[in-house]
Design a protein around this motif. Structure first.
Motif, PDB file in Angstrom:
ATOM      1  N   HIS A  95      66.933 -91.970  11.106  1.00  0.00           N
ATOM      2  CA  HIS A  95      68.053 -91.022  11.176  1.00  0.00           C
ATOM      3  C   HIS A  95      68.525 -90.660   9.771  1.00  0.00           C
ATOM      4  CE1 HIS A  95      71.184 -88.997  13.392  1.00  0.00           C
ATOM      5  NE2 HIS A  95      72.026 -89.391  12.460  1.00  0.00           N
ATOM      6  N   GLN A 114      71.131 -88.810   7.168  1.00  0.00           N
ATOM      7  CA  GLN A 114      72.504 -88.306   7.065  1.00  0.00           C
ATOM      8  C   GLN A 114      72.477 -86.869   6.529  1.00  0.00           C
ATOM      9  OE1 GLN A 114      74.927 -90.263   8.017  1.00  0.00           O
ATOM     10  NE2 GLN A 114      74.020 -92.294   7.970  1.00  0.00           N
ATOM     11  N   ASN A 115      73.623 -86.243   6.619  1.00  0.00           N
ATOM     12  CA  ASN A 115      73.847 -84.882   6.114  1.00  0.00           C
ATOM     13  C   ASN A 115      72.714 -84.250   5.302  1.00  0.00           C
ATOM     14  OD1 ASN A 115      76.291 -84.560   7.294  1.00  0.00           O
ATOM     15  ND2 ASN A 115      77.384 -85.621   5.641  1.00  0.00           N
ATOM     16  N   ASN A 116      72.798 -84.463   3.980  1.00  0.00           N
ATOM     17  CA  ASN A 116      71.856 -83.769   3.108  1.00  0.00           C
ATOM     18  C   ASN A 116      70.696 -84.653   2.666  1.00  0.00           C
ATOM     19  OD1 ASN A 116      73.510 -85.390   1.722  1.00  0.00           O
ATOM     20  ND2 ASN A 116      74.248 -83.850   0.261  1.00  0.00           N
ATOM     21  N   GLU A 117      70.496 -85.767   3.346  1.00  0.00           N
ATOM     22  CA  GLU A 117      69.374 -86.639   2.999  1.00  0.00           C
ATOM     23  C   GLU A 117      68.058 -86.027   3.477  1.00  0.00           C
ATOM     24  OE1 GLU A 117      71.638 -90.962   3.240  1.00  0.00           O
ATOM     25  OE2 GLU A 117      70.222 -90.385   4.791  1.00  0.00           O
ATOM     26  N   GLN A 118      67.006 -86.345   2.721  1.00  0.00           N
ATOM     27  CA  GLN A 118      65.673 -85.887   3.119  1.00  0.00           C
ATOM     28  C   GLN A 118      64.676 -87.009   2.881  1.00  0.00           C
ATOM     29  OE1 GLN A 118      64.173 -82.167   1.564  1.00  0.00           O
ATOM     30  NE2 GLN A 118      66.226 -81.289   1.527  1.00  0.00           N
ATOM     31  N   ILE A 139      68.534 -87.688  -1.902  1.00  0.00           N
ATOM     32  CA  ILE A 139      69.437 -86.542  -1.801  1.00  0.00           C
ATOM     33  C   ILE A 139      69.082 -85.566  -2.919  1.00  0.00           C
ATOM     34  CG2 ILE A 139      71.846 -85.784  -1.911  1.00  0.00           C
ATOM     35  CD1 ILE A 139      72.605 -88.600  -0.962  1.00  0.00           C
TER      36      ILE A 139
END
Ligand SMILES: Nc1nc2c(ncn2[C@@H]2O[C@H](COP(=O)(O)OP(=O)(O)OP(=O)(O)O)[C@@H](O)[C@H]2O)c(=O)[nH]1
Ligand SMILES: [Mg+2]
Ligand SMILES: [Zn+2]
Length: 337
Positions: free
Chosen positions: A2, A4-8, A53
């Motif tokens: 999973h 988060q927001n702007n994680e890749q 990030i």
């Protein structure tokens, strides 16, 4: 996993000391930096999957994802530090040239290292164009005898069109593979052929010796059109195997392990014990004596795993005095005299 927001998710594509590059899901390359917490106790390896990030002009690495395989070698230094060469590999091409670099004992060491990594070994014999067809047949047979079903590929620089075909089964989409082997055996040459351009530097070595110079100095990952990743590594000078598991050693030496089951003593060291089936096989010409020598060398090195240099010294001393009942006994014997 999973995000988060702007994680890749990214994959490490280049490691040179503490400098990294990573590729994103579109195979675009970015500079990467470890976040403060990670920097102190984490070293990434080529092939690692990470969560990061995106920043203005680099990727901030937040987390290392679990490694599915780890190719590492033991450093000879004080701390016996394991050095990760590459991670998450599916296949490792153990590359050896058929001329001067040809050495079955070294091949055994690499094979053991690869089995220990969790990846599958593939043996690549290069420079077939530099030896006679007779010697080629002989050396291929020798390798096959030692390799227990490990695939063996033979390459020659003058037949580049064959390279793509013989490597295709190991280079399916999203597979991670790496080339390892001594300097100058032709790893980068093969990577270049597979990539179809001359992106990587190779160096001409003098015709009369193939002591290649270290041309490749960084561990770098290249992406094929179908998404397969190829890692080129600098030639390894010495293959340390301290710390590899007994299982990995045994897998490389199935012939000796099988014979050892027939030895009279279950803890037979195959030295001068009576009823030793390994020695008997050598005497009968069924096992090459060099096989036993390289097996025993690996066993000795494995014992040094995790020891400090002082302990290693002590262990060596113990070994030297083994025949007289160990160092302590030997000292006692001296005192009595
Ligand atoms: N004759 C012949 N020469 C080859 C072959 N493969 C590689 N070479 C030559 O061997 C030399 C060394 O090749 P590289 O590909 O740089 O070797 P490497 O394994 O990447 O070496 P390092 O980067 O130092 O670890 C170059 O001059 C190549 O042209 C081959 O199949 N036949
Ligand atoms: Mg190279
Ligand atoms: Zn024995």
């Amino acid at each position: 996993m999973h995000l988060q927001n702007n994680e890749q998710q990214y994959q490490v594509s280049l490691q040179a000391q503490d400098n990294y590059k990573v590729i994103d899901s579109n195979h675009q390359e970015h500079l990467a930096k470890l976040s403060g917490q990670l920097r102190a106790n984490l070293r990434l390896a080529v092939g690692d999957y990470i969560v990061g990030i995106p920043q203005q002009d680099f990727v901030l690495v937040k987390q290392l994802l679990p490694r599915k395989s780890v190719l590492q070698r033991q450093n000879s230094g004080e701390a016996q530090h394991a050095q990760v060469i590459a991670a998450n590999l599916d296949y490792i091409f153990i590359t050896m040239s058929l001329n001067q670099d040809f050495n079955l004992a070294r091949l055994d060491r690499y094979t053991t290292l690869v089995w220990d990594s969790g990846a599958s070994p593939v043996i690549v014999l290069t420079k077939a164009d530099l030896i006679s067809p007779e010697l080629l047949a002989e050396r291929q047979a020798q390798v096959a005898e030692n390799a227990f079903g490990i695939p063996i590929l033979v390459t020659a620089q003058d037949q580049p069109e064959q390279v793509e075909t013989i490597f295709a089964p190991y280079l399916e989409a999203e597979q991670n593979v790496a080339f390892v082997g001594s300097s100058g055996v032709g790893k980068s040459t093969l990577v270049n052929l597979l990539l179809g351009d001359n992106a990587i530097k190779t160096k001409t070595i003098r015709a009369d010796d193939d002591k290649g110079r270290h041309t490749t100095t960084t561990r770098a990952l290249y992406v094929l059109a179908n998404g397969a990743k190829i890692i080129d590594t600098p030639g390894i000078r010495a293959v340390g195997v301290a710390g590899v598991s007994q299982a990995a050693t045994d897998q490389s030496f199935q012939d000796i392990v099988n014979l050892a089951q027939q030895c009279r003593f279950s803890d037979c060291q195959h030295q001068s014990e009576p009823g030793c089936a390994v020695k008997a096989a050598i005497a009968a010409g069924q096992l090459a004596p060099e096989r036993l020598v390289s097996y025993q060398k690996l066993q000795v090195e494995r014992q040094y795993d995790g020891l400090s240099s002082r302990q290693i010294e002590q262990t060596k001393v113990e070994r030297l005095f083994k025949d007289v009942g160990g160092f302590k006994t030997f000292k006692k014997t001296l005192k009595k005299k």
